[in-house]
Design an enzyme around this catalytic site. Sequence first.
Site, PDB file in Angstrom:
ATOM      1  N   HIS A   1       0.794  -1.049  -0.018  1.00  0.00           N
ATOM      2  CA  HIS A   1       0.263   0.144  -0.092  1.00  0.00           C
ATOM      3  C   HIS A   1       1.015   1.399  -0.053  1.00  0.00           C
ATOM      4  O   HIS A   1       0.569   2.361  -0.477  1.00  0.00           O
ATOM      5  CB  HIS A   1      -1.039   0.135   1.212  1.00  0.00           C
ATOM      6  CG  HIS A   1      -2.132  -0.961   0.687  1.00  0.00           C
ATOM      7  ND1 HIS A   1      -3.243  -0.191   0.254  1.00  0.00           N
ATOM      8  CD2 HIS A   1      -2.528  -2.147   0.869  1.00  0.00           C
ATOM      9  CE1 HIS A   1      -4.152  -1.174   0.044  1.00  0.00           C
ATOM     10  NE2 HIS A   1      -3.795  -2.416   0.375  1.00  0.00           N
TER      11      HIS A   1
ATOM     12  N   GLU B   1      -9.288 -12.618  -7.123  1.00  0.00           N
ATOM     13  CA  GLU B   1      -7.793 -12.454  -6.252  1.00  0.00           C
ATOM     14  C   GLU B   1      -7.415 -13.735  -5.849  1.00  0.00           C
ATOM     15  O   GLU B   1      -6.391 -14.050  -5.517  1.00  0.00           O
ATOM     16  CB  GLU B   1      -7.761 -11.690  -5.480  1.00  0.00           C
ATOM     17  CG  GLU B   1      -8.940 -11.281  -4.632  1.00  0.00           C
ATOM     18  CD  GLU B   1      -8.882 -10.027  -3.793  1.00  0.00           C
ATOM     19  OE1 GLU B   1      -7.837  -9.270  -4.050  1.00  0.00           O
ATOM     20  OE2 GLU B   1     -10.105  -9.608  -3.011  1.00  0.00           O
TER      21      GLU B   1
ATOM     22  N   ASP C   1      -3.331  -9.407  -5.198  1.00  0.00           N
ATOM     23  CA  ASP C   1      -3.466 -10.511  -4.461  1.00  0.00           C
ATOM     24  C   ASP C   1      -3.229 -11.864  -5.044  1.00  0.00           C
ATOM     25  O   ASP C   1      -2.941 -13.094  -4.683  1.00  0.00           O
ATOM     26  CB  ASP C   1      -4.542 -10.410  -3.758  1.00  0.00           C
ATOM     27  CG  ASP C   1      -4.287  -9.500  -2.288  1.00  0.00           C
ATOM     28  OD1 ASP C   1      -3.101  -9.676  -1.750  1.00  0.00           O
ATOM     29  OD2 ASP C   1      -5.243  -9.068  -1.601  1.00  0.00           O
TER      30      ASP C   1
ATOM     31  N   CYS D   1      -7.872  -4.248 -11.995  1.00  0.00           N
ATOM     32  CA  CYS D   1      -7.845  -3.264 -11.312  1.00  0.00           C
ATOM     33  C   CYS D   1      -6.442  -3.208 -10.386  1.00  0.00           C
ATOM     34  O   CYS D   1      -6.462  -2.357  -9.501  1.00  0.00           O
ATOM     35  CB  CYS D   1      -9.278  -2.847 -10.151  1.00  0.00           C
ATOM     36  SG  CYS D   1      -9.420  -4.310  -9.376  1.00  0.00           S
TER      37      CYS D   1
END
Length: 573
Positions: free
Chosen positions: A189, A431, A455, A502
């Site tokens: 992140h 994912e 992921d 995404c």
Amino acid sequence: MEYKGNPVSHGIAIGEVYRYAPFVPEIEEKTILPEAKEIAVEQYLNLREKAKAELTAIQEKLKTNDPDKAKIFAAHVEILFDTAMNGEIQDYISYDNMSPEWAIKKTYDKYIRLLSKSKDAQIRERTADLKDLRIRLHRIWLGVPKKNLSILEKPVVVAAHDLLPSDTATLDRTKVLAIITEIGGSTSHSAIIARSYEIPAILGIPDIMNQLKDGETVIVDAVEGSLFTQPDEAQQNLYAEKRKDHLAYSAELKKYLHVQPVTKDGTRIEVHLNIGSVTPEELAGSQYTDGVGLFRTEFMYMLSAGLPSEDEQFKQYRKAALEFGERPLILRTLDIGGDKQLESMELPREDNPFLGLRALRLCFERLSVFKTQLRAAFRAGCYGNVWIMLPMVGSMDDIRTAKQIIGEVKEELEKEGVQYNPDVKIGIMIEIPAIALIADMAAKEVDFASLGTNDLCQYLTAVDRLNPHVSQYYQTYHPSMFRLIGQTAAAFHAAGKPIGVCGEMGGDPLTAAVLIGLGIRKLSMGIASVAGIKKLITGLTIPKAEELAEKVVTLSTADEVEAYVKRELESLV
């Protein structure tokens, strides 16, 4: 001296170091002598005034640009002077001979326990305020300087062991020249936020916190992945020129922001936006994109002192829906767990949190939290083209359980006479490899899907994507990734259902070209990647993309794939 790391957000910066580490107090039970009680009470009252001064200063700085956040600190001042709590703290000191720091801990912990047991969600949410205020008081008491990334005095290079999503959610991007961390990879992140904010970042420099001092000047070359300490004047001048050249290249690239993403042979590729909030900065990308492919709603929870209410969420979703109008706004439901934690939600300690109680699994456990978010999303659906996306779906059981809960929420809204849009599309993030392998079945149950490649790669290659010791095994160019994505896309196309990407692969021009060749026509990314992806698309033909995809799935290693794609697309990226 030069240190090497992983350049996850390109750019060059020269500036002073700000070493950031969240303060974790260690307070032990301690008593004082009876004759010291009056002085101890006075010390507590002085401490309270110092805390008030800090909170008031923060309020003043936030009032203009972020009035909602300013209100949080106003509430902290109210708690600080709460009659009951102050009375107990002073009584503990005066009658039980407790030290001020221990009296604060005992009192605040008591009220945290009491509030956490309340049946009223809004009262439970106040525990986060109490925890934050308790830490502030202990920090001031121990004489530890305040560290806060939301309010920085001047532009700095932020160095940290790691930056949690809760740290980056409040980052003052105008004052952060660059980011350096000891751990983290290209899909962490910290990396995602750095790219989104266009902040140069190098992650994964081991033990760098012990090598740096606050205030020292460093050079961050987040193009080559080099950090230089103690640079001389000549080196600083050299990198000042390199920075100027990089900024000029970035400015030239940004001309593609306004371009329609159409391939050379006329195929329209949708370019969508990944966002984490509805601030003006995040929504500014609306003018260049076809919608929101991923609204990371968990950041709203991280920015809130407690769990955001239905109305608070509704207002945020409505604002985004009105901004994008008829264009899709895909809200990913709460994706907490793994590397993302909430102060306002107690989660179990797990040895393998990425494989544990997170995202949709957690929502099934915390049904009231899940339903509150769904209600807000369905209500916001009346103001735009809202879609709801479920993360961490691993089975058909997950899909059917979620749909049952969604049905219950609709019935509740109907019975209450609340205005909502019953036709909001429901989709899934792919994912977990298990759901990708039965994509043909999943496509019959949902309206759309989006591949969360960060992921998906983590689970497919069995690698903790945040662990620097195994980072070489986290391979987004692994041939199996492209094979699995191709099979999944084909299954959704056969069902006549839209599917996009995404994850970070959607914003990387090299992998994006292959994704287009595999049939993906919708790519979603941070605003910083939009211009580069549009440049790629306008120089690409579908036959060339298909040629790349056909070749990639026949290669045997990630290195072979990356080298081949780089060679073939050299003129486009």
